[in-house]
Write a protein that holds these residues in place. Sequence first.
Motif, PDB file in Angstrom:
ATOM      1  N   LEU A 266      30.405  40.208  46.034  1.00  0.00           N
ATOM      2  CA  LEU A 266      30.643  41.498  46.689  1.00  0.00           C
ATOM      3  C   LEU A 266      32.113  41.631  47.058  1.00  0.00           C
ATOM      4  O   LEU A 266      32.770  42.631  46.731  1.00  0.00           O
ATOM      5  CB  LEU A 266      29.770  41.633  47.935  1.00  0.00           C
ATOM      6  N   MET A 267      32.653  40.603  47.723  1.00  0.00           N
ATOM      7  CA  MET A 267      34.037  40.661  48.168  1.00  0.00           C
ATOM      8  C   MET A 267      35.009  40.482  47.001  1.00  0.00           C
ATOM      9  O   MET A 267      36.035  41.159  46.913  1.00  0.00           O
ATOM     10  CB  MET A 267      34.287  39.581  49.224  1.00  0.00           C
TER      11      MET A 267
ATOM     12  N   HIS B 175      34.255  56.070  42.358  1.00  0.00           N
ATOM     13  CA  HIS B 175      35.406  55.694  41.540  1.00  0.00           C
ATOM     14  C   HIS B 175      34.961  55.261  40.146  1.00  0.00           C
ATOM     15  O   HIS B 175      35.632  55.578  39.152  1.00  0.00           O
ATOM     16  CB  HIS B 175      36.195  54.581  42.234  1.00  0.00           C
ATOM     17  N   TYR B 176      33.847  54.550  40.074  1.00  0.00           N
ATOM     18  CA  TYR B 176      33.302  54.199  38.767  1.00  0.00           C
ATOM     19  C   TYR B 176      32.917  55.449  37.979  1.00  0.00           C
ATOM     20  O   TYR B 176      33.140  55.529  36.769  1.00  0.00           O
ATOM     21  CB  TYR B 176      32.066  53.306  38.917  1.00  0.00           C
TER      22      TYR B 176
ATOM     23  N   PHE C 176      24.528  38.515  40.897  1.00  0.00           N
ATOM     24  CA  PHE C 176      24.062  39.823  40.417  1.00  0.00           C
ATOM     25  C   PHE C 176      23.969  40.805  41.580  1.00  0.00           C
ATOM     26  O   PHE C 176      24.454  41.948  41.495  1.00  0.00           O
ATOM     27  CB  PHE C 176      22.699  39.656  39.742  1.00  0.00           C
ATOM     28  N   ILE C 177      23.369  40.377  42.673  1.00  0.00           N
ATOM     29  CA  ILE C 177      23.206  41.255  43.841  1.00  0.00           C
ATOM     30  C   ILE C 177      24.561  41.678  44.382  1.00  0.00           C
ATOM     31  O   ILE C 177      24.792  42.860  44.701  1.00  0.00           O
ATOM     32  CB  ILE C 177      22.383  40.549  44.930  1.00  0.00           C
ATOM     33  N   GLY C 178      25.484  40.733  44.508  1.00  0.00           N
ATOM     34  CA  GLY C 178      26.809  41.057  45.024  1.00  0.00           C
ATOM     35  C   GLY C 178      27.526  42.070  44.163  1.00  0.00           C
ATOM     36  O   GLY C 178      28.205  42.982  44.678  1.00  0.00           O
ATOM     37  N   ALA C 179      27.401  41.943  42.837  1.00  0.00           N
ATOM     38  CA  ALA C 179      28.045  42.882  41.929  1.00  0.00           C
ATOM     39  C   ALA C 179      27.460  44.289  42.074  1.00  0.00           C
ATOM     40  O   ALA C 179      28.190  45.285  42.035  1.00  0.00           O
ATOM     41  CB  ALA C 179      27.897  42.404  40.486  1.00  0.00           C
TER      42      ALA C 179
ATOM     43  N   TRP D 153      29.448  47.667  43.284  1.00  0.00           N
ATOM     44  CA  TRP D 153      29.376  48.928  42.530  1.00  0.00           C
ATOM     45  C   TRP D 153      28.994  50.080  43.449  1.00  0.00           C
ATOM     46  O   TRP D 153      29.564  51.177  43.352  1.00  0.00           O
ATOM     47  CB  TRP D 153      28.360  48.783  41.395  1.00  0.00           C
ATOM     48  N   LEU D 154      28.058  49.861  44.352  1.00  0.00           N
ATOM     49  CA  LEU D 154      27.661  50.924  45.277  1.00  0.00           C
ATOM     50  C   LEU D 154      28.821  51.355  46.169  1.00  0.00           C
ATOM     51  O   LEU D 154      29.000  52.548  46.446  1.00  0.00           O
ATOM     52  CB  LEU D 154      26.489  50.439  46.150  1.00  0.00           C
TER      53      LEU D 154
END
Length: 240
Positions: A17-18, A115-116, A102-105, A109-110
């Motif tokens: 995440l970070m 921006h994505y 996977f969860i952190g990614a 993204w959220l």
Amino acid sequence: MGTILLSEIAGTAMLTLMGGGVVANNILGKTKGKDGGWLMVNFGWGLAVFVGVYTAFKTGAHINPAVTTGLLMSEAAEYAPGISITLGTTVTYYIAEVIGAFIGAVLAWLVYKNHYDQEKDPGTILGTFSTGPEIRSYGWNLVTEIIATFVLVFVIIMFGNTPDKLGPLAVALLVLAIGASLGGPTGYAINPARDLGPRLAHAVLPIPNKGGSDWAYSWVPIAGPLIGGSLAGLFSLIYF
């Protein structure tokens, strides 16, 4: 096994995440950190490791299959209180680390979804999830990941045998140093879960203009760190 799953999922989720967040902040359009530079990414990933290690302290905070493998090879009978590093616990660590990554990614993204949605370059989008080489040469890219991960895992094992008292800060500074010194060719995955989990997230998330997930390269940031971690663990037996 339940403790390993919970702790390592949480710690590795915090890591990606970070870490994924600092890359997104640096290269996606219209962010406050746009074009912050390579050292911003290095510092961000170092501090991401700091956060992840503290989160997963109950299980020794591997948050990286290469670290788990290195400890297994080094015959570290009990790296975390009450948890022995065996083939069985190693597989549990692996599973938890990939799930957490996977969860952190997905969480990163959220945070940056708007921006994505506006990003047009598939390479930029993929670069916020997984690593990729600046010069694609699978053999040399593999060598880079092996050497960088050897440094990571061997020095972490050294931390466990010296009275530094720095805890997670020492590992964070080590990751910062590796990124600044050895990260240029491949983006220094040095962690199979850190690359595979986010790459899987990239493959399944509904991101406009994302393109492919570059599975042709994906084996390098898995095999390289596992080899490097194994060599570090074995070398530590000789070193001591």
